[in-house]
Design a protein around this motif. Sequence first.
Motif, mmCIF file in Angstrom:
data_model
loop_
_atom_site.group_PDB
_atom_site.id
_atom_site.type_symbol
_atom_site.label_atom_id
_atom_site.label_comp_id
_atom_site.label_asym_id
_atom_site.label_seq_id
_atom_site.Cartn_x
_atom_site.Cartn_y
_atom_site.Cartn_z
ATOM 1 N N LEU A 17 11.613 66.667 53.629
ATOM 2 C CA LEU A 17 12.567 66.365 51.932
ATOM 3 C C LEU A 17 12.395 67.113 50.753
ATOM 4 C CD1 LEU A 17 11.923 62.877 53.326
ATOM 5 C CD2 LEU A 17 14.042 63.711 53.124
ATOM 6 N N GLY A 18 13.099 67.192 50.048
ATOM 7 C CA GLY A 18 12.931 67.941 48.784
ATOM 8 C C GLY A 18 12.547 66.926 47.318
ATOM 9 N N ALA A 19 12.063 67.817 46.481
ATOM 10 C CA ALA A 19 12.245 66.937 45.069
ATOM 11 C C ALA A 19 13.449 66.677 44.370
ATOM 12 C CB ALA A 19 11.269 67.569 43.895
ATOM 13 N N GLU A 20 13.716 65.598 43.632
ATOM 14 C CA GLU A 20 14.870 65.226 42.932
ATOM 15 C C GLU A 20 15.291 66.323 42.033
ATOM 16 O OE1 GLU A 20 16.961 62.351 42.858
ATOM 17 O OE2 GLU A 20 14.811 61.437 44.562
ATOM 18 N N LYS A 21 14.770 67.008 40.935
ATOM 19 C CA LYS A 21 15.533 67.828 40.583
ATOM 20 C C LYS A 21 15.595 69.073 41.546
ATOM 21 C CE LYS A 21 14.058 66.637 36.424
ATOM 22 N NZ LYS A 21 13.031 67.021 35.304
ATOM 23 N N TRP A 22 14.595 69.792 42.334
ATOM 24 C CA TRP A 22 14.895 70.908 43.140
ATOM 25 C C TRP A 22 15.500 70.842 44.265
ATOM 26 C CZ3 TRP A 22 10.115 69.510 41.276
ATOM 27 C CH2 TRP A 22 10.084 69.635 39.519
ATOM 28 N N GLY A 23 15.305 69.855 45.450
ATOM 29 C CA GLY A 23 15.205 70.380 46.682
ATOM 30 C C GLY A 23 14.585 70.980 47.301
ATOM 31 N N VAL A 24 14.331 71.317 48.652
ATOM 32 C CA VAL A 24 13.516 72.175 49.654
ATOM 33 C C VAL A 24 13.311 73.572 49.002
ATOM 34 C CG1 VAL A 24 12.355 72.688 51.751
ATOM 35 C CG2 VAL A 24 14.297 70.655 51.463
ATOM 36 N N GLN A 38 27.042 65.462 44.640
ATOM 37 C CA GLN A 38 26.811 66.608 45.396
ATOM 38 C C GLN A 38 25.129 65.993 46.719
ATOM 39 O OE1 GLN A 38 25.251 70.235 43.392
ATOM 40 N NE2 GLN A 38 27.682 71.215 43.770
ATOM 41 N N SER A 39 25.020 65.680 46.257
ATOM 42 C CA SER A 39 23.906 65.060 46.837
ATOM 43 C C SER A 39 23.434 63.135 46.681
ATOM 44 C CB SER A 39 22.478 65.143 46.000
ATOM 45 O OG SER A 39 22.158 65.356 44.850
ATOM 46 N N LEU A 40 22.731 63.227 47.567
ATOM 47 C CA LEU A 40 22.321 61.395 48.170
ATOM 48 C C LEU A 40 20.357 61.088 47.527
ATOM 49 C CD1 LEU A 40 22.836 60.682 51.987
ATOM 50 C CD2 LEU A 40 24.547 60.399 49.725
ATOM 51 N N ASN A 41 20.026 60.005 46.880
ATOM 52 C CA ASN A 41 19.187 60.291 46.710
ATOM 53 C C ASN A 41 18.345 60.201 47.853
ATOM 54 O OD1 ASN A 41 16.635 57.825 46.957
ATOM 55 N ND2 ASN A 41 16.603 58.093 44.517
ATOM 56 N N VAL A 42 16.983 60.906 47.239
ATOM 57 C CA VAL A 42 16.561 61.566 48.770
ATOM 58 C C VAL A 42 15.250 60.150 49.747
ATOM 59 C CG1 VAL A 42 14.169 61.356 47.148
ATOM 60 C CG2 VAL A 42 14.132 62.692 49.492
ATOM 61 N N SER A 43 14.942 58.928 49.421
ATOM 62 C CA SER A 43 14.962 58.086 50.256
ATOM 63 C C SER A 43 16.035 57.760 50.804
ATOM 64 C CB SER A 43 14.378 56.731 49.312
ATOM 65 O OG SER A 43 15.491 56.076 48.624
ATOM 66 N N ILE A 68 22.103 69.153 57.411
ATOM 67 C CA ILE A 68 22.254 68.054 55.845
ATOM 68 C C ILE A 68 23.335 66.860 56.711
ATOM 69 C CG2 ILE A 68 22.788 70.230 53.947
ATOM 70 C CD1 ILE A 68 25.727 69.906 55.584
ATOM 71 N N ILE A 69 23.228 65.618 55.654
ATOM 72 C CA ILE A 69 24.743 64.464 55.916
ATOM 73 C C ILE A 69 25.350 64.700 55.112
ATOM 74 C CG2 ILE A 69 24.499 62.012 55.312
ATOM 75 C CD1 ILE A 69 21.399 62.226 54.932
ATOM 76 N N PRO A 70 26.944 64.942 55.817
ATOM 77 C CA PRO A 70 28.472 65.789 54.656
ATOM 78 C C PRO A 70 28.552 64.845 53.741
ATOM 79 C CG PRO A 70 27.885 65.626 57.429
ATOM 80 C CD PRO A 70 26.940 64.947 57.022
ATOM 81 N N ALA A 103 14.308 71.199 57.637
ATOM 82 C CA ALA A 103 14.391 71.045 56.473
ATOM 83 C C ALA A 103 15.881 70.433 55.528
ATOM 84 C CB ALA A 103 14.310 73.078 55.317
ATOM 85 N N THR A 104 15.584 69.413 55.036
ATOM 86 C CA THR A 104 16.985 68.992 54.304
ATOM 87 C C THR A 104 17.565 69.643 53.511
ATOM 88 O OG1 THR A 104 15.853 67.737 53.041
ATOM 89 C CG2 THR A 104 16.915 66.511 55.063
ATOM 90 N N HIS A 105 18.787 70.829 53.598
ATOM 91 C CA HIS A 105 18.463 71.645 52.415
ATOM 92 C C HIS A 105 20.521 72.508 52.904
ATOM 93 C CE1 HIS A 105 17.286 75.187 49.826
ATOM 94 N NE2 HIS A 105 18.086 75.773 51.097
HETATM 95 N N1 SAM Z 1 19.564 69.547 43.195
HETATM 96 C C1 SAM Z 1 18.615 69.279 44.698
HETATM 97 C C2 SAM Z 1 19.391 70.287 45.355
HETATM 98 O O1 SAM Z 1 20.037 71.524 45.045
HETATM 99 O O2 SAM Z 1 18.846 70.318 46.505
HETATM 100 C C3 SAM Z 1 19.342 68.187 44.597
HETATM 101 C C4 SAM Z 1 17.845 67.404 45.898
HETATM 102 S S1 SAM Z 1 17.981 65.961 46.140
HETATM 103 C C5 SAM Z 1 18.759 64.376 45.328
HETATM 104 C C6 SAM Z 1 16.885 65.056 46.156
HETATM 105 C C7 SAM Z 1 16.498 65.323 47.852
HETATM 106 O O3 SAM Z 1 17.428 64.239 48.972
HETATM 107 C C8 SAM Z 1 17.208 67.032 48.525
HETATM 108 O O4 SAM Z 1 16.080 67.974 48.625
HETATM 109 C C9 SAM Z 1 17.440 66.147 50.797
HETATM 110 O O5 SAM Z 1 15.385 66.068 50.921
HETATM 111 C C10 SAM Z 1 17.429 64.777 50.132
HETATM 112 N N2 SAM Z 1 18.569 65.197 50.420
HETATM 113 C C11 SAM Z 1 20.273 64.418 49.248
HETATM 114 N N3 SAM Z 1 21.469 64.593 49.804
HETATM 115 C C12 SAM Z 1 21.434 65.021 50.710
HETATM 116 C C13 SAM Z 1 22.197 65.690 51.684
HETATM 117 N N4 SAM Z 1 23.588 64.762 51.197
HETATM 118 N N5 SAM Z 1 21.463 66.491 53.068
HETATM 119 C C14 SAM Z 1 20.506 66.527 53.375
HETATM 120 N N6 SAM Z 1 19.484 66.278 52.276
HETATM 121 C C15 SAM Z 1 19.810 65.763 51.759
#
Ligand code: SAM
Length: 221
Positions: A124-131, A152-157, A144-146, A101-103
């Motif tokens: 992979l999780g949703a844009e708003k809520w993640g996994v 705080q986060s990347l676009n999911v794709s 996680i990708i550091p 899980a990317t979490h």
């Molecule tokens: N607010 C969400 C959260 O708290 O998880 C952000 C979700 S992020 C925009 C959408 C998805 O992209 C995440 O659920 C994960 O699958 C993936 N993702 C984004 N940044 C990541 C990272 N640094 N490492 C691993 N997965 C990441």
Amino acid sequence: MTPERYAKILRVLSKRQPTLTVLMDQVNKPHNLSAIVRTCDAVAVLTAHAVPPGNGKPLEFEGNTFEATSGSAHKWVRVQTHTDTLETVRELQGQGVQVLATHLSQRSVDYREADYTRPTCVLLGAEKWGVADAAADAADGNIIIPMFGMVQSLNVSVAAATILFEAQRQRLAAGLYDTPQLSPEELARLAFEWGYPELAPKYRERGEAYPALDGDGQILG
Ligand code: SAM
């Protein structure tokens, strides 16, 4: 089908990785779904999994729906839909697949530490809520990708591509693209479906086996 087209189909199918997949948990933007499936095609994922957002709605890819075809990557990567993420995680685990899980959690590790030569599903999780926490807890690992920026986060794709190309790197090094991972029967079945997309459903409707093809991809008999 031209002999060149058939040769390309065989080349691509001979690299398909039935033991590498993703599970897209309520990824709700069509352009993100399309980008992830396109990356799946590039790293040779055979089947991707998705729990679509909104009960029973068809998945929407960029500019079209799940059923649409021409030129789209999802013509070459089967997207299997499910209704419940946690159930799907357990189902995959029951088939011997490790779910990563990317979490972000106490047990998260850098995505490069995982062993993607094992049968693997990247969740992979949703844009708003993640996994969801429950699915992340049930997963075999959290990756996680550091991130060293302000965001705080990347676009999911983008996250999917980063992780899947690490999987490709490890699988290349392990020789998993050197010999076909599909059985000869499955490879022949998919070669017919990809080469003759209008004919294949007719054979299925009639309950008939697909015909054999010659070395140039022409139907025998
Ligand atoms: N607010 C969400 C959260 O708290 O998880 C952000 C979700 S992020 C925009 C959408 C998805 O992209 C995440 O659920 C994960 O699958 C993936 N993702 C984004 N940044 C990541 C990272 N640094 N490492 C691993 N997965 C990441």
